[in-house]
Design a protein around this motif. Sequence first.
Motif, PDB file in Angstrom:
ATOM      1  N   ARG A   2      51.737  38.519  43.694  1.00 41.79           N
ATOM      2  CA  ARG A   2      51.199  37.543  42.752  1.00 41.79           C
ATOM      3  C   ARG A   2      49.766  37.186  43.113  1.00 41.79           C
ATOM      4  O   ARG A   2      49.362  37.309  44.264  1.00 41.79           O
ATOM      5  N   LEU A   3      49.041  36.705  42.127  1.00 45.09           N
ATOM      6  CA  LEU A   3      47.654  36.300  42.346  1.00 45.09           C
ATOM      7  C   LEU A   3      47.572  35.198  43.398  1.00 45.09           C
ATOM      8  O   LEU A   3      46.675  35.212  44.248  1.00 45.09           O
ATOM      9  N   ASP A  38      35.828  41.701  39.463  1.00 44.91           N
ATOM     10  CA  ASP A  38      35.834  42.559  38.283  1.00 44.91           C
ATOM     11  C   ASP A  38      37.150  43.322  38.160  1.00 44.91           C
ATOM     12  O   ASP A  38      37.662  43.520  37.054  1.00 44.91           O
ATOM     13  N   LEU A  40      40.111  42.296  39.218  1.00 49.89           N
ATOM     14  CA  LEU A  40      41.113  41.356  38.717  1.00 49.89           C
ATOM     15  C   LEU A  40      40.960  41.162  37.216  1.00 49.89           C
ATOM     16  O   LEU A  40      41.948  41.181  36.475  1.00 49.89           O
ATOM     17  N   ALA A  41      39.721  41.007  36.765  1.00 51.42           N
ATOM     18  CA  ALA A  41      39.457  40.807  35.333  1.00 51.42           C
ATOM     19  C   ALA A  41      39.875  42.031  34.520  1.00 51.42           C
ATOM     20  O   ALA A  41      40.293  41.905  33.363  1.00 51.42           O
ATOM     21  N   ALA A  42      39.786  43.226  35.135  1.00 54.63           N
ATOM     22  CA  ALA A  42      40.151  44.461  34.457  1.00 54.63           C
ATOM     23  C   ALA A  42      41.665  44.695  34.463  1.00 54.63           C
ATOM     24  O   ALA A  42      42.154  45.655  33.872  1.00 54.63           O
ATOM     25  N   GLY A  43      42.408  43.825  35.163  1.00 56.47           N
ATOM     26  CA  GLY A  43      43.857  43.930  35.161  1.00 56.47           C
ATOM     27  C   GLY A  43      44.451  44.745  36.290  1.00 56.47           C
ATOM     28  O   GLY A  43      45.647  45.047  36.262  1.00 56.47           O
ATOM     29  N   LEU A  44      43.661  45.111  37.292  1.00 59.16           N
ATOM     30  CA  LEU A  44      44.214  45.836  38.431  1.00 59.16           C
ATOM     31  C   LEU A  44      45.135  44.913  39.209  1.00 59.16           C
ATOM     32  O   LEU A  44      44.974  43.695  39.209  1.00 59.16           O
ATOM     33  N   GLU A  45      46.093  45.505  39.880  1.00 59.38           N
ATOM     34  CA  GLU A  45      47.064  44.748  40.658  1.00 59.38           C
ATOM     35  C   GLU A  45      46.390  44.079  41.862  1.00 59.38           C
ATOM     36  O   GLU A  45      45.616  44.729  42.571  1.00 59.38           O
TER      37      GLU A  45
END
Length: 77
Positions: A2-3, A38, A40-45
């Motif tokens: 999780r983040l 970037d 995280l913003a792009a949706g990488l795990e």
Amino acid sequence: MRLSEFQTLMADEFGSEYAAVLLRDLVLTELGDLTGQDALAAGLEPKEIWLGICKAQNVPKERWHGLNKKPRNGHAE
């Protein structure tokens, strides 16, 4: 991962202020030359980003799962 766990690992390993700098400024070549922010913003795990930061910053493998924590599955990676 999780983040929130990612954020905890970053703060524990690097301290809150330096973790923010790394997330914003460190370019991770293995993630396509993205910064962690970037990525995280792009949706990488978050786990992929965390491991990329660990490798780039030469964090010992025994700390990739957190300070004084052992991997859940018995593997370092």
